[in-house]
Design a protein around this motif. Sequence first.
Motif, short mmCIF file in Angstrom:
data_model
loop_
_atom_site.label_atom_id
_atom_site.label_comp_id
_atom_site.label_asym_id
_atom_site.label_seq_id
_atom_site.Cartn_x
_atom_site.Cartn_y
_atom_site.Cartn_z
N LYS A 260 42.07 26.68 39.72
CA LYS A 260 42.57 27.79 40.19
C LYS A 260 41.73 28.86 39.86
CE LYS A 260 46.42 29.81 37.91
NZ LYS A 260 47.62 30.24 37.66
N VAL A 261 41.03 28.58 38.61
CA VAL A 261 40.01 29.63 38.01
C VAL A 261 38.73 29.32 38.85
CG1 VAL A 261 38.00 29.86 36.25
CG2 VAL A 261 40.48 29.50 35.58
N VAL B 270 39.26 39.56 41.56
CA VAL B 270 39.31 38.43 40.56
C VAL B 270 40.32 38.42 39.63
CG1 VAL B 270 37.96 37.53 38.65
CG2 VAL B 270 36.77 37.95 40.91
N MET B 271 41.11 37.57 39.34
CA MET B 271 42.09 37.46 38.33
C MET B 271 41.70 36.61 36.88
SD MET B 271 46.03 36.29 39.29
CE MET B 271 47.18 35.89 37.98
N MET B 272 42.39 37.39 36.06
CA MET B 272 42.27 36.77 34.48
C MET B 272 43.34 36.43 34.27
SD MET B 272 40.39 38.86 31.53
CE MET B 272 40.57 38.23 29.89
N PHE B 273 43.82 35.33 33.63
CA PHE B 273 44.75 34.78 33.32
C PHE B 273 45.31 34.82 32.07
CE2 PHE B 273 42.91 32.44 36.68
CZ PHE B 273 43.84 32.42 37.52
N ASN C 271 39.59 31.00 42.36
CA ASN C 271 39.46 32.39 42.04
C ASN C 271 38.21 33.00 42.15
OD1 ASN C 271 40.65 34.91 41.13
ND2 ASN C 271 40.55 34.27 39.05
N LEU C 272 37.03 32.49 41.72
CA LEU C 272 35.63 32.92 41.39
C LEU C 272 34.91 32.49 42.88
CD1 LEU C 272 35.15 31.90 37.68
CD2 LEU C 272 35.18 34.35 38.67
N HIS D 21 49.30 36.77 41.78
CA HIS D 21 48.39 35.47 42.30
C HIS D 21 48.58 35.79 43.82
CE1 HIS D 21 49.05 32.97 38.77
NE2 HIS D 21 48.32 32.20 39.17
N SER E 79 34.95 37.18 34.56
CA SER E 79 35.40 37.71 35.57
C SER E 79 34.36 39.21 35.79
CB SER E 79 36.56 38.26 35.24
OG SER E 79 37.82 37.36 34.90
#
Lengths: 290, 278
Positions: B176-177, A81-84, B180-181, A53, A150
Amino acid sequence: MGVRGVRMKIQGLTHRYGARSPLTFDQIDLEAQRGEFLAIIGRSGCGKSTLLHVIAGLLRPTSGTVHLDSELVEKPSPRWVMMFQAPHLFPWMRVTQNVGVGLRFAGWPQKRIDERVNEVLELVDLRDFANSNVQDLSGGQQQRVALARSLVMEPELLLLDEPFSALDAFTRADLQRDVRSIAKRLGISLIIVTHDIDEAVIMADRALIMVGAPGTIYKEELVINLPDPRQREDAAVQYMRKQLMTAFYDAAGSAPSAVGRGNGPEAEEAAPVRDKAGAAPTKRRIVPAA
Amino acid sequence: MRTDVAARGPEGSAFARASSRGARHFVLGVLGVLVLGIVWQIGTWYLVSQPETRAFGNFGPIPTFQAFPRLWEQGRIQSAINASLVDRLATGLFIAALIGIPLGILVGRSKWFREISHSPFQFIRMISPLAWMPLAVLVFPGWNWAIVYLIVIAAVWPVTYATAAGLAKLEPAWYKVARNLGASRIQILKEIVLPAIAFDMFSGLRLALGVAWIVLVPAELLGVTSGLGYAIKDARETVDYSYLTAMVLTIGVIGFLLDSIFVALINRYSWYHRRTAS
Ligand SMILES: Nc1ncnc2c1ncn2[C@@H]1O[C@H](COP(=O)(O)OP(=O)(O)OP(=O)(O)O)[C@@H](O)[C@H]1O
Ligand SMILES: [Mg+2]
């Protein structure tokens, strides 16, 4: 390969959730080459998700810095970009809308979004589900949508937080292979956090171990220079897995203080950029012959 | 999902969708209305059969339907609908939404605001809107605005609390998503929050319509010289019974149609029912 990846440099990264919370992780230094795939393994609660994060700019560090190339990460960006762990799709959107949502945020015209989304759906093998309601998809398909969402941003760095842990073994194996090959093809840099040692060996170019509370990166890391595609049952993969397992148990046996780092509350006083000569243990690289 | 609307609407327009489900809804709907009409006719026969209520035969369904062409020609129905629906109800509901949705967002998002507003809001909510009438007439220029105020004060709470309840169902991960984007705050509101809670907002508006419609007619019994409530009073004073029942019927039909519009909107924006599998 591609040139999209990014050089990452983390210096003295320290985090705590609140003024009175204990440190989540302490004085982490980490570097990654352009286009390199890192795996971070570690026990539950050692701060791996928090670290991702912070790298993604979704949380601010208490001290220390994350640089991607020369840019200081201070906030989220479609470039990292993060993928959860869970897909977290938007249930009121169709598959295509979910995938294109980031491009919509970026103000792309709808026609270009459609083209790009179609390309990426092809890439993750979801073209037949383009107009499905995401709530009608299986867990694996949903995670593919999240991956497409993403990838469509063509990020320089993709951060994966145990992305496949909720999936069955077959789907997981497919996605591990696919994500690695797609990201390699696009030249994206990648960091994956996982509990699964096989996954680390199959997906990464280098595996790191995070230990302790507060978390630190263990001094030993494993370079995984195996050819693609990697299969779980390959002898070389099994060998690497054993190496990593051994290192993991060594790491678990040594408390963070034994690694020679301050882990008490006083460590918080440390300057953002750590005195290299001071606390840093010498890194040891395990580079087995492939 | 859009196709579901026809089948789910209470009036079930079977013609729009020749499915057996739609047809069944339509047939049952018609049947229900027929039963209501028969009960009405039986009640009328009973009134006529009693010596002291013999004069009320015009309350029956047949004189009532016969009154419609006459009232329509005189323009009474149109002007009553225009005054009640457009000038008062729509204006009031619009203002209630304009106030209620942001208020609901505040209640839903800010713990501090939720706690400080709880007692005063519950207190005001429990005051019958009609009890405001004398005050409203003094404060607002003219009866029309006083009635709009009553509608607003009645309708704002369902909108507020439905919006807040919708926000409570938002998953923090969605923010959050989106962040994040690369979403901005405005984009998060437009692309995430509003579509996610549209269902709840329309449910709130549907409830608001219900209370507003109930408040509107009695409010129009006082002061004003237009609208459905006034028409009822007028009919009573001129002892025109079929006029009276025709207006009562009009009130019911319009309320029903307005409600159906909101039901259609709710179905259009609803997505919760499919989430069980995920
Ligand atoms: N929002 C939060 N507020 C306070 N403390 C938190 C919060 N999130 C996590 N923590 C704490 O921070 C520590 C690290 O959590 P984190 O989620 O980063 O661990 P993790 O290594 O990802 O674990 P897992 O493998 O189970 O996902 C834990 O001790 C956790 O209790
Ligand atoms: Mg985690």
